[in-house]
Design a protein around this motif. Structure first.
Motif, PDB file in Angstrom:
ATOM      1  N   THR A 178       7.203 -80.626 138.169  1.00 14.07           N
ATOM      2  CA  THR A 178       8.486 -80.403 138.716  1.00 14.07           C
ATOM      3  C   THR A 178       8.377 -80.620 140.260  1.00 14.07           C
ATOM      4  OG1 THR A 178       8.725 -78.210 138.844  1.00 14.07           O
ATOM      5  CG2 THR A 178       8.670 -78.864 136.619  1.00 14.07           C
ATOM      6  N   ASN A 179       9.937 -80.829 140.427  1.00 11.64           N
ATOM      7  CA  ASN A 179      10.221 -80.846 142.081  1.00 11.64           C
ATOM      8  C   ASN A 179      10.022 -79.496 142.666  1.00 11.64           C
ATOM      9  OD1 ASN A 179      11.217 -83.361 142.493  1.00 11.64           O
ATOM     10  ND2 ASN A 179      13.367 -83.031 141.716  1.00 11.64           N
ATOM     11  N   GLY A 180       9.754 -78.452 141.953  1.00  9.73           N
ATOM     12  CA  GLY A 180       9.369 -77.208 142.658  1.00  9.73           C
ATOM     13  C   GLY A 180       7.994 -76.844 142.805  1.00  9.73           C
ATOM     14  N   ASP A 181       6.971 -77.911 142.406  1.00  4.92           N
ATOM     15  CA  ASP A 181       5.962 -77.177 142.600  1.00  4.92           C
ATOM     16  C   ASP A 181       5.027 -77.040 143.853  1.00  4.92           C
ATOM     17  OD1 ASP A 181       5.723 -77.741 139.711  1.00  4.92           O
ATOM     18  OD2 ASP A 181       5.015 -79.933 139.911  1.00  4.92           O
ATOM     19  N   SER A 182       5.817 -77.405 144.762  1.00  9.58           N
ATOM     20  CA  SER A 182       5.021 -77.317 146.148  1.00  9.58           C
ATOM     21  C   SER A 182       5.244 -76.172 146.615  1.00  9.58           C
ATOM     22  CB  SER A 182       5.735 -78.239 147.431  1.00  9.58           C
ATOM     23  OG  SER A 182       5.658 -79.716 147.109  1.00  9.58           O
ATOM     24  N   GLY A 183       6.205 -75.344 146.070  1.00  4.96           N
ATOM     25  CA  GLY A 183       6.608 -73.827 146.504  1.00  4.96           C
ATOM     26  C   GLY A 183       5.437 -73.108 145.876  1.00  4.96           C
ATOM     27  N   GLY A 201       4.727 -84.607 131.194  1.00  8.45           N
ATOM     28  CA  GLY A 201       4.283 -83.211 131.734  1.00  8.45           C
ATOM     29  C   GLY A 201       2.578 -83.058 131.640  1.00  8.45           C
ATOM     30  N   LYS A 202       2.027 -84.055 131.066  1.00  4.89           N
ATOM     31  CA  LYS A 202       0.707 -84.180 130.911  1.00  4.89           C
ATOM     32  C   LYS A 202      -0.020 -84.909 131.935  1.00  4.89           C
ATOM     33  CE  LYS A 202       0.998 -84.064 125.651  1.00  4.89           C
ATOM     34  NZ  LYS A 202       0.708 -84.813 124.511  1.00  4.89           N
ATOM     35  N   MET A 203      -1.183 -84.486 132.300  1.00  2.00           N
ATOM     36  CA  MET A 203      -1.862 -84.948 133.546  1.00  2.00           C
ATOM     37  C   MET A 203      -2.306 -86.374 133.321  1.00  2.00           C
ATOM     38  SD  MET A 203      -4.695 -81.861 134.260  1.00  2.00           S
ATOM     39  CE  MET A 203      -5.473 -82.689 135.584  1.00  2.00           C
ATOM     40  N   ARG A 225       7.962 -72.592 129.074  1.00  2.00           N
ATOM     41  CA  ARG A 225       8.965 -73.071 128.295  1.00  2.00           C
ATOM     42  C   ARG A 225       9.314 -74.506 128.636  1.00  2.00           C
ATOM     43  NH1 ARG A 225      11.332 -68.336 129.858  1.00  2.00           N
ATOM     44  NH2 ARG A 225      12.978 -69.332 130.993  1.00  2.00           N
ATOM     45  N   PRO A 226       9.918 -75.188 127.901  1.00  2.00           N
ATOM     46  CA  PRO A 226      10.218 -76.787 128.189  1.00  2.00           C
ATOM     47  C   PRO A 226      10.945 -76.809 129.580  1.00  2.00           C
ATOM     48  CG  PRO A 226      10.893 -76.121 125.904  1.00  2.00           C
ATOM     49  CD  PRO A 226      10.389 -74.986 126.325  1.00  2.00           C
ATOM     50  N   PHE A 227      10.803 -77.862 130.384  1.00  2.00           N
ATOM     51  CA  PHE A 227      11.015 -77.984 131.871  1.00  2.00           C
ATOM     52  C   PHE A 227      11.708 -79.102 132.049  1.00  2.00           C
ATOM     53  CE2 PHE A 227       6.657 -78.744 131.550  1.00  2.00           C
ATOM     54  CZ  PHE A 227       6.496 -79.961 132.409  1.00  2.00           C
ATOM     55  N   ASP A 228      12.359 -79.267 133.038  1.00  2.00           N
ATOM     56  CA  ASP A 228      12.992 -80.436 133.741  1.00  2.00           C
ATOM     57  C   ASP A 228      12.298 -80.965 134.700  1.00  2.00           C
ATOM     58  OD1 ASP A 228      14.558 -82.579 134.694  1.00  2.00           O
ATOM     59  OD2 ASP A 228      16.154 -81.288 135.299  1.00  2.00           O
ATOM     60  N   ARG A 229      11.510 -82.133 134.837  1.00  2.00           N
ATOM     61  CA  ARG A 229      10.705 -82.450 135.782  1.00  2.00           C
ATOM     62  C   ARG A 229      11.352 -82.912 136.954  1.00  2.00           C
ATOM     63  NH1 ARG A 229      10.833 -88.178 136.276  1.00  2.00           N
ATOM     64  NH2 ARG A 229       8.689 -88.342 137.108  1.00  2.00           N
ATOM     65  N   ASN A 230      12.707 -82.926 136.964  1.00  2.00           N
ATOM     66  CA  ASN A 230      13.383 -83.212 138.240  1.00  2.00           C
ATOM     67  C   ASN A 230      14.296 -82.075 138.763  1.00  2.00           C
ATOM     68  OD1 ASN A 230      13.190 -86.407 138.200  1.00  2.00           O
ATOM     69  ND2 ASN A 230      14.414 -86.415 136.417  1.00  2.00           N
ATOM     70  N   GLY A 231      13.923 -80.983 138.084  1.00  2.00           N
ATOM     71  CA  GLY A 231      14.770 -79.870 138.710  1.00  2.00           C
ATOM     72  C   GLY A 231      13.797 -78.841 139.091  1.00  2.00           C
ATOM     73  N   LEU A 232      14.346 -77.697 139.473  1.00  2.00           N
ATOM     74  CA  LEU A 232      13.639 -76.293 139.917  1.00  2.00           C
ATOM     75  C   LEU A 232      13.051 -75.555 138.867  1.00  2.00           C
ATOM     76  CD1 LEU A 232      15.546 -75.935 143.315  1.00  2.00           C
ATOM     77  CD2 LEU A 232      13.154 -76.995 143.050  1.00  2.00           C
ATOM     78  N   ASN A 233      13.838 -75.596 137.973  1.00  2.00           N
ATOM     79  CA  ASN A 233      13.520 -74.688 136.522  1.00  2.00           C
ATOM     80  C   ASN A 233      13.218 -73.377 136.982  1.00  2.00           C
ATOM     81  OD1 ASN A 233      12.601 -76.907 134.497  1.00  2.00           O
ATOM     82  ND2 ASN A 233      11.910 -77.596 136.436  1.00  2.00           N
ATOM     83  N   PHE A 234      14.177 -72.666 137.873  1.00  2.00           N
ATOM     84  CA  PHE A 234      14.133 -71.312 138.058  1.00  2.00           C
ATOM     85  C   PHE A 234      14.373 -70.419 136.967  1.00  2.00           C
ATOM     86  CE2 PHE A 234      15.496 -72.038 142.893  1.00  2.00           C
ATOM     87  CZ  PHE A 234      14.432 -72.232 143.183  1.00  2.00           C
ATOM     88  N   GLY A 235      13.635 -69.347 136.840  1.00  2.00           N
ATOM     89  CA  GLY A 235      13.826 -68.544 135.425  1.00  2.00           C
ATOM     90  C   GLY A 235      12.912 -68.840 134.450  1.00  2.00           C
ATOM     91  N   ASN A 236      12.036 -69.950 134.588  1.00  2.00           N
ATOM     92  CA  ASN A 236      11.120 -70.423 133.664  1.00  2.00           C
ATOM     93  C   ASN A 236       9.710 -69.750 134.066  1.00  2.00           C
ATOM     94  OD1 ASN A 236       9.638 -71.828 131.720  1.00  2.00           O
ATOM     95  ND2 ASN A 236      10.421 -73.820 132.148  1.00  2.00           N
TER      96      ASN A 236
END
Length: 259
Positions: free
Chosen positions: A63-68, A169-171, A199-210
């Motif tokens: 996802t977009n938040g992976d760097s964090g 989401g798969k390598m 849980r299911p995630f949005d690859r283009n989002g930050l997915n906070f709370g997941n």
């Protein structure tokens, strides 16, 4: 006299440490196993004992938040922040365009955190039209790494070797940038970080709370330039082992994972 030398802080600044420490942990409710904590502790000991050793934190890109999340792991392993933090960024996702607004904001936050970045064009995006530009950007990126090494500056590199976020989401197969970066920085410590959304995630989002399970795999200390294919095999295996089994994708059938 040497005991009184104050090391210049090169890592995350105050804002970056707050984001990587407090915000990321709470936003994703990170779950790290005792084994992963131990691996991260061992990495920290190695980095503390040898200030000249560069390190590469690499992970599967979801996802977009992976760097964090990679920044969170790095901040734990190297809290003194004596390494220059460096990261390649996608040119296509960070060029000025309205459709890239969210990516541009994230890129800005990364840079505000004390991370130096370089734009690159990933291998899968290279075409006849942009090939010369891709070579120019790649040369600039590796020139920067070599310059750090020449000046004796130890580096903490954050990188996603797949090059982009897979649709499912798969390598997917690693590009060559991870190993090539390590060869430029050698000697270097590679640290795999498995990012596993529960849980299911949005690859283009930050997915906070997941909730995210973070796996810190076996580190690999490279003390000399070896064979690129053999090094890549070690690094992919070490990462795939800490990624959920149903998300190992291209590397699901590696026999080394089963050992």
């Amino acid at each position: 006299m040497e005991d009184n030398i104050i090391m210049k802080r090169e890592g995350l600044n105050c804002f970056g440490r707050f984001v990587a420490g407090e915000i990321v942990d709470r936003a994703y409710k990170l779950n790290i196993s005792e084994e992963s904590k131990q691996n991260l502790n061992e990495v920290g000991i190695l980095l503390k004992d040898d200030k000249n050793l560069s390190v590469i934190f690499y992970g599967n890109h979801t996802t977009n938040g992976d760097s964090g999340i990679l920044g969170f792991a790095l901040n734990i392993a190297d809290p003194e922040g004596t390494r220059k933090i460096f990261a390649p960024m996608s040119y296509s996702h960070t060029k000025f365009d309205l459709k890239n607004s969210s990516s541009l904001v994230l890129a800005g936050l990364v840079e505000l955190s004390g991370v130096e970045t370089k734009r690159v064009i990933q291998t899968y995006q290279v075409t006849d039209e942009n090939r010369d530009k891709a070579k120019k950007y790649s040369a600039s990126y590796f020139r920067t790494l070599r310059e750090y090494k020449r000046k004796g500056i130890s580096v903490a590199l954050i990188i996603f070797p797949e090059g982009h976020r897979p649709e499912d989401g798969k390598m997917i197969k690693f590009e060559d940038g991870l190993v090539a970066s390590g060869f430029a920085l050698n000697p270097v410590l590679y640290v795999p970080v498995g990012i596993n959304f529960q849980r299911p995630f949005d690859r283009n989002g930050l997915n906070f709370g997941n909730n995210v399970t973070v796996g810190i795999g076996d580190y690999y200390l490279q003390t000399h330039r070896g064979n690129m294919e053999e090094t890549n095999k070690i690094l992919t295996t070490n990462l795939a082992r800490v990624v959920f089994e149903d998300r190992r994708g291209f590397y699901a059938d590696l026999p080394e994972i089963r050992k």
